[in-house]
Design an enzyme around this catalytic site. Structure first.
Site, PDB file in Angstrom:
ATOM      1  N   THR A  18       0.763  -1.104  -0.066  1.00 58.69           N
ATOM      2  CA  THR A  18      -0.102  -0.055   0.046  1.00 58.69           C
ATOM      3  C   THR A  18       1.024   1.239  -0.056  1.00 58.69           C
ATOM      4  O   THR A  18       0.452   2.418  -0.356  1.00 58.69           O
ATOM      5  CB  THR A  18      -0.916   0.042   1.381  1.00 58.69           C
ATOM      6  N   LYS A 146       4.883   8.845  13.908  1.00 62.07           N
ATOM      7  CA  LYS A 146       6.120   8.572  13.820  1.00 62.07           C
ATOM      8  C   LYS A 146       6.932   9.786  13.219  1.00 62.07           C
ATOM      9  O   LYS A 146       6.373  10.439  12.526  1.00 62.07           O
ATOM     10  CB  LYS A 146       6.426   7.449  12.871  1.00 62.07           C
ATOM     11  N   GLU A 170       9.807  -2.067   9.762  1.00 56.49           N
ATOM     12  CA  GLU A 170       9.449  -0.751   9.271  1.00 56.49           C
ATOM     13  C   GLU A 170      10.260  -0.819   7.731  1.00 56.49           C
ATOM     14  O   GLU A 170      11.051  -1.445   7.473  1.00 56.49           O
ATOM     15  CB  GLU A 170      10.076   0.428  10.059  1.00 56.49           C
TER      16      GLU A 170
END
Ligand code: BG6
Ligand code: MG
Length: 218
Positions: A18, A146, A170
């Protein structure tokens, strides 16, 4: 870390691609605004909340807008993004993710999702991986996005595991910073340059196995 206490996953760009849809949706919006937008600039937006991303694009183009106009643009980007994610199915899970999730489940290691996206829940449902995740941090309840450690610390807290025993996975620079600021072990998926602050850099999720992870943690 003696034993891996928990594994906390980012969603966009780690579990499914995504991140590419966010990129395409932002690129279209930036071009409509006449702001130059490329993949190098997009790296800085990865992991960053919708509104903060919009602020960065507007700053980049030297554009000043009212709060109302900014809300409308953020809404527009999200509508575009939502048309992309409508088509997501379990086939969109990145290769290697399901075997890794199965391995984690068999080892009884708790898992969490720490995504900055307010679309994370529908994406997870469409991917049909809810049963693999013990907890999901709702992006809407996190005050500091973040690279602040809040989202990863909240995930560890929801799992009742010490942050020092957690591994975060991540694909965003801001995300790796968040994991490290939380005192966790960071696995970075991406280029050596973008993932420079990660403890272990991988270029594909299929490299994720418990054996490899334990080997790198040492
Ligand atoms: C992160 C993405 O997961 O979520 C960012 O990496 C995105 O690119 C952010 O901006 C917020 O997502 P959403 O779906 O709430 O606009
Ligand atoms: Mg990501």
């Amino acid at each position: 870390m003696r034993e891996i206490g928990a594994i906390i996953f980012d969603l966009d760009g780690v579990i499914t691609d995504t991140a590419e849809y966010h990129y395409l949706a932002w690129k279209q919006l930036a071009e409509e605004l006449g702001v130059h937008f490329d993949r190098a600039f997009n790296e800085r937006l990865k992991g960053v909340s919708r509104m903060d991303s919009l602020h960065m694009i507007l700053n980049h183009g030297g554009i000043v807008l009212s709060e109302h106009e900014m809300n409308e643009l953020a809404h527009k980007k999200n509508e575009h993004y939502k048309t992309f994610i409508q088509q997501i199915t379990p086939d969109d899970l990145l290769p290697g993710i399901v075997p890794f999730l199965n391995e984690i489940k068999a080892a009884e290691i708790p898992t969490a999702l720490a995504s900055a996206s307010k679309n994370a829940r529908p994406v997870i449902r469409q991917l049909k991986i809810e049963s693999y995740l013990d907890t999901i941090v709702d992006a809407a309840t996190v005050k500091n996005g973040k690279p602040d450690p809040e989202i990863f610390l909240k995930a560890a807290n929801q799992l009742a595991v010490n942050p020092e025993e957690c591994v975060g996975v991540e694909d965003a620079e801001a995300g790796v910073e968040s994991i490290k600021a939380a005192g966790m072990y960071a696995v970075g998926l991406g280029s050596k340059k973008a993932m420079a602050k990660a403890d272990w850099i991988i270029d594909h999720p299929s490299q994720l196995t418990l054996k490899a992870l334990r080997g790198h943690i040492g």
